[in-house]
Design a protein around this motif. Structure first.
Motif, PDB file in Angstrom:
ATOM      1  N   MET A 189     -82.129  82.016 -18.500  1.00 52.14           N
ATOM      2  CA  MET A 189     -81.522  82.028 -19.826  1.00 52.14           C
ATOM      3  C   MET A 189     -82.549  82.456 -20.885  1.00 52.14           C
ATOM      4  SD  MET A 189     -79.474  79.068 -21.921  1.00 52.14           S
ATOM      5  CE  MET A 189     -79.696  77.924 -20.646  1.00 52.14           C
ATOM      6  N   THR A 190     -83.779  82.015 -20.745  1.00 52.54           N
ATOM      7  CA  THR A 190     -84.837  82.390 -21.692  1.00 52.54           C
ATOM      8  C   THR A 190     -85.040  83.906 -21.689  1.00 52.54           C
ATOM      9  OG1 THR A 190     -85.932  80.285 -21.327  1.00 52.54           O
ATOM     10  CG2 THR A 190     -87.281  82.036 -22.260  1.00 52.54           C
ATOM     11  N   ILE A 248     -84.409  86.638 -24.733  1.00 47.78           N
ATOM     12  CA  ILE A 248     -85.432  87.586 -25.213  1.00 47.78           C
ATOM     13  C   ILE A 248     -84.844  88.990 -25.267  1.00 47.78           C
ATOM     14  CG2 ILE A 248     -87.650  88.685 -24.696  1.00 47.78           C
ATOM     15  CD1 ILE A 248     -88.577  86.031 -23.449  1.00 47.78           C
ATOM     16  N   PHE A 249     -84.112  89.372 -24.212  1.00 43.20           N
ATOM     17  CA  PHE A 249     -83.506  90.708 -24.200  1.00 43.20           C
ATOM     18  C   PHE A 249     -82.467  90.857 -25.307  1.00 43.20           C
ATOM     19  CE2 PHE A 249     -85.486  91.450 -20.110  1.00 43.20           C
ATOM     20  CZ  PHE A 249     -85.649  92.831 -20.092  1.00 43.20           C
ATOM     21  N   ASN A 279     -91.697 101.447 -19.593  1.00 44.79           N
ATOM     22  CA  ASN A 279     -90.706 101.359 -18.511  1.00 44.79           C
ATOM     23  C   ASN A 279     -91.391 101.482 -17.146  1.00 44.79           C
ATOM     24  OD1 ASN A 279     -88.302 101.241 -17.157  1.00 44.79           O
ATOM     25  ND2 ASN A 279     -87.686 103.359 -17.613  1.00 44.79           N
ATOM     26  N   GLY A 280     -91.214 100.467 -16.311  1.00 44.17           N
ATOM     27  CA  GLY A 280     -91.853 100.484 -14.999  1.00 44.17           C
ATOM     28  C   GLY A 280     -93.215  99.815 -14.987  1.00 44.17           C
ATOM     29  N   ASN A 281     -93.813  99.612 -16.192  1.00 39.07           N
ATOM     30  CA  ASN A 281     -95.112  98.929 -16.300  1.00 39.07           C
ATOM     31  C   ASN A 281     -95.005  97.789 -17.307  1.00 39.07           C
ATOM     32  OD1 ASN A 281     -96.577 100.932 -14.695  1.00 39.07           O
ATOM     33  ND2 ASN A 281     -96.149 102.285 -16.418  1.00 39.07           N
ATOM     34  N   CYS A 282     -93.862  97.117 -17.299  1.00 36.43           N
ATOM     35  CA  CYS A 282     -93.554  96.142 -18.354  1.00 36.43           C
ATOM     36  C   CYS A 282     -93.467  94.738 -17.765  1.00 36.43           C
ATOM     37  CB  CYS A 282     -92.230  96.528 -18.996  1.00 36.43           C
ATOM     38  SG  CYS A 282     -91.609  95.299 -20.149  1.00 36.43           S
ATOM     39  N   GLU A 283     -94.182  93.821 -18.365  1.00 33.68           N
ATOM     40  CA  GLU A 283     -94.156  92.445 -17.837  1.00 33.68           C
ATOM     41  C   GLU A 283     -92.828  91.755 -18.109  1.00 33.68           C
ATOM     42  OE1 GLU A 283     -97.721  90.142 -18.665  1.00 33.68           O
ATOM     43  OE2 GLU A 283     -98.840  92.012 -18.784  1.00 33.68           O
ATOM     44  N   LEU A 284     -92.128  92.184 -19.158  1.00 30.56           N
ATOM     45  CA  LEU A 284     -90.804  91.600 -19.428  1.00 30.56           C
ATOM     46  C   LEU A 284     -89.830  92.008 -18.315  1.00 30.56           C
ATOM     47  CD1 LEU A 284     -88.931  89.980 -21.285  1.00 30.56           C
ATOM     48  CD2 LEU A 284     -88.535  92.071 -22.597  1.00 30.56           C
ATOM     49  N   GLN A 285     -89.891  93.261 -17.917  1.00 33.18           N
ATOM     50  CA  GLN A 285     -89.071  93.714 -16.776  1.00 33.18           C
ATOM     51  C   GLN A 285     -89.438  92.930 -15.518  1.00 33.18           C
ATOM     52  OE1 GLN A 285     -89.917  97.919 -16.446  1.00 33.18           O
ATOM     53  NE2 GLN A 285     -88.076  98.517 -17.556  1.00 33.18           N
ATOM     54  N   ASP A 286     -90.749  92.787 -15.281  1.00 31.90           N
ATOM     55  CA  ASP A 286     -91.205  92.087 -14.070  1.00 31.90           C
ATOM     56  C   ASP A 286     -90.676  90.652 -14.030  1.00 31.90           C
ATOM     57  OD1 ASP A 286     -92.588  94.361 -13.471  1.00 31.90           O
ATOM     58  OD2 ASP A 286     -94.554  93.586 -14.078  1.00 31.90           O
ATOM     59  N   VAL A 287     -90.726  90.001 -15.202  1.00 30.58           N
ATOM     60  CA  VAL A 287     -90.266  88.616 -15.263  1.00 30.58           C
ATOM     61  C   VAL A 287     -88.755  88.546 -15.059  1.00 30.58           C
ATOM     62  CG1 VAL A 287     -89.867  86.751 -16.932  1.00 30.58           C
ATOM     63  CG2 VAL A 287     -92.162  87.576 -16.551  1.00 30.58           C
ATOM     64  N   ALA A 288     -88.027  89.530 -15.599  1.00 34.24           N
ATOM     65  CA  ALA A 288     -86.566  89.564 -15.414  1.00 34.24           C
ATOM     66  C   ALA A 288     -86.241  89.635 -13.922  1.00 34.24           C
ATOM     67  CB  ALA A 288     -85.966  90.760 -16.160  1.00 34.24           C
ATOM     68  N   VAL A 289     -86.983  90.480 -13.212  1.00 28.88           N
ATOM     69  CA  VAL A 289     -86.773  90.595 -11.765  1.00 28.88           C
ATOM     70  C   VAL A 289     -87.122  89.262 -11.098  1.00 28.88           C
ATOM     71  CG1 VAL A 289     -87.588  91.737  -9.663  1.00 28.88           C
ATOM     72  CG2 VAL A 289     -87.182  93.081 -11.729  1.00 28.88           C
ATOM     73  N   SER A 341     -77.448  90.146 -19.582  1.00 28.99           N
ATOM     74  CA  SER A 341     -77.519  89.021 -20.517  1.00 28.99           C
ATOM     75  C   SER A 341     -76.113  88.521 -20.848  1.00 28.99           C
ATOM     76  CB  SER A 341     -78.224  89.449 -21.805  1.00 28.99           C
ATOM     77  OG  SER A 341     -78.225  88.369 -22.719  1.00 28.99           O
ATOM     78  N   ARG A 342     -75.959  87.201 -20.829  1.00 34.53           N
ATOM     79  CA  ARG A 342     -74.653  86.627 -21.195  1.00 34.53           C
ATOM     80  C   ARG A 342     -74.538  86.441 -22.703  1.00 34.53           C
ATOM     81  NH1 ARG A 342     -75.617  81.719 -17.253  1.00 34.53           N
ATOM     82  NH2 ARG A 342     -77.702  82.362 -17.867  1.00 34.53           N
TER      83      ARG A 342
END
Ligand code: SF4
Ligand code: SF4
Ligand code: FES
Length: 238
Positions: free
Chosen positions: A87-88, A92-93, A106-116, A123-124
């Motif tokens: 949910m966090t 953020i997204f 894109n592809g080198n993003c820690e936010l993406q990594d954490v989402a995965v 996002s709901r």
């Protein structure tokens, strides 16, 4: 050396007094997702990704800013924690404008990594689509506030590792943003040494090198820990 003994996900771990639950988990080889934590600068507990459960307390504890205490029994992967972490990341997204397909990180993003890592694929929450600016006044770098997640890693790195303190946090609540100097265009802040540490520290595409195109930004998260150790121990290779 005083030592505390605790249990993390069933593993017993002895850790130097004063260290955090996150330090202890690392020592025990237990992965905990983080975003605002970065080795080499102090922790602020901003993102709440690293929450854990401790037996005997109803509160969820941020592992990066909670000291590991003697006898603690910590759980890092309960269903409740997984739900909250997901949910966090969704929040953020939804809060910024994270359009990955046109982002330098894109592809080198820690936010993406954490989402995965937390299993977030949509996002709901309703997207806020805030109208934020982009500052390209610096001769080498730029900041796109639409991609900022307010982790304050740039603020801490510039202050604690570079010693320039160009960045800070302005305003309050949903209006808060990263400020250069006295809320000046970045290029007009004399204190900036153009060292690029904030670019390396930023986990998203918010701070970038000018000229980088989609997917080209690669941050160097380990650089700050290397620099602080190098200065303390005079070890200048890695
Ligand atoms: S380039 Fe260096 S001095 Fe300038 S804002 Fe970034 S970290 Fe601070
Ligand atoms: S600009 Fe980057 S490093 Fe700074 S607070 Fe925003 S996301 Fe974090
Ligand atoms: S990593 Fe602990 S609160 Fe962000």
């Amino acid at each position: 050396m005083a030592v505390n003994t605790l249990t993390i996900d069933g593993k017993e771990i002895a850790i130097e007094a004063g260290k955090t639950i996150l330090d202890a988990a690392k020592e025990a080889g237990v992965p905990i997702p983080t975003l605002c934590h970065m080795e080499g600068v102090h922790d602020v507990g901003a993102c709440r990704l690293c929450i854990v459960e401790a037996e005997g307390t109803p509160k969820l504890l941020p592992a990066c800013v909670t000291a590991a205490a003697e006898g603690m029994v910590i759980h890092t992967q309960t269903e409740k924690l997984q739900n909250y972490r997901r949910m966090t990341v969704e929040l953020i997204f939804a809060e910024g404008n994270h359009v990955c397909s046109i982002c330098v990180a894109n592809g080198n993003c820690e936010l993406q990594d954490v989402a995965v890592e937390v299993g977030m694929d949509h996002s709901r929450f309703s997207y806020r689509f805030p109208d934020r600016g982009c500052d390209l006044s610096h001769s080498q770098f730029g900041i796109d506030h639409n991609r900022c997640i307010m982790c304050t890693r740039c603020v801490r790195v510039c202050d604690e590792v570079e010693g320039a303190h160009v960045w800070d946090v302005g305003s309050r609540g949903p209006d808060c943003f990263i400020v250069a100097g006295l809320d000046q265009p970045w290029g007009e802040v004399d204190a900036c040494t153009s060292c690029g540490k904030c670019v390396d520290a930023c986990p998203t595409g918010a701070i970038f090198h000018q000229g980088e195109t989609t997917g080209e930004k690669e941050g160097d998260r380990g650089k700050m820990a290397f620099l602080t150790t190098a200065r303390e121990k005079q070890q200048w290779t890695r």
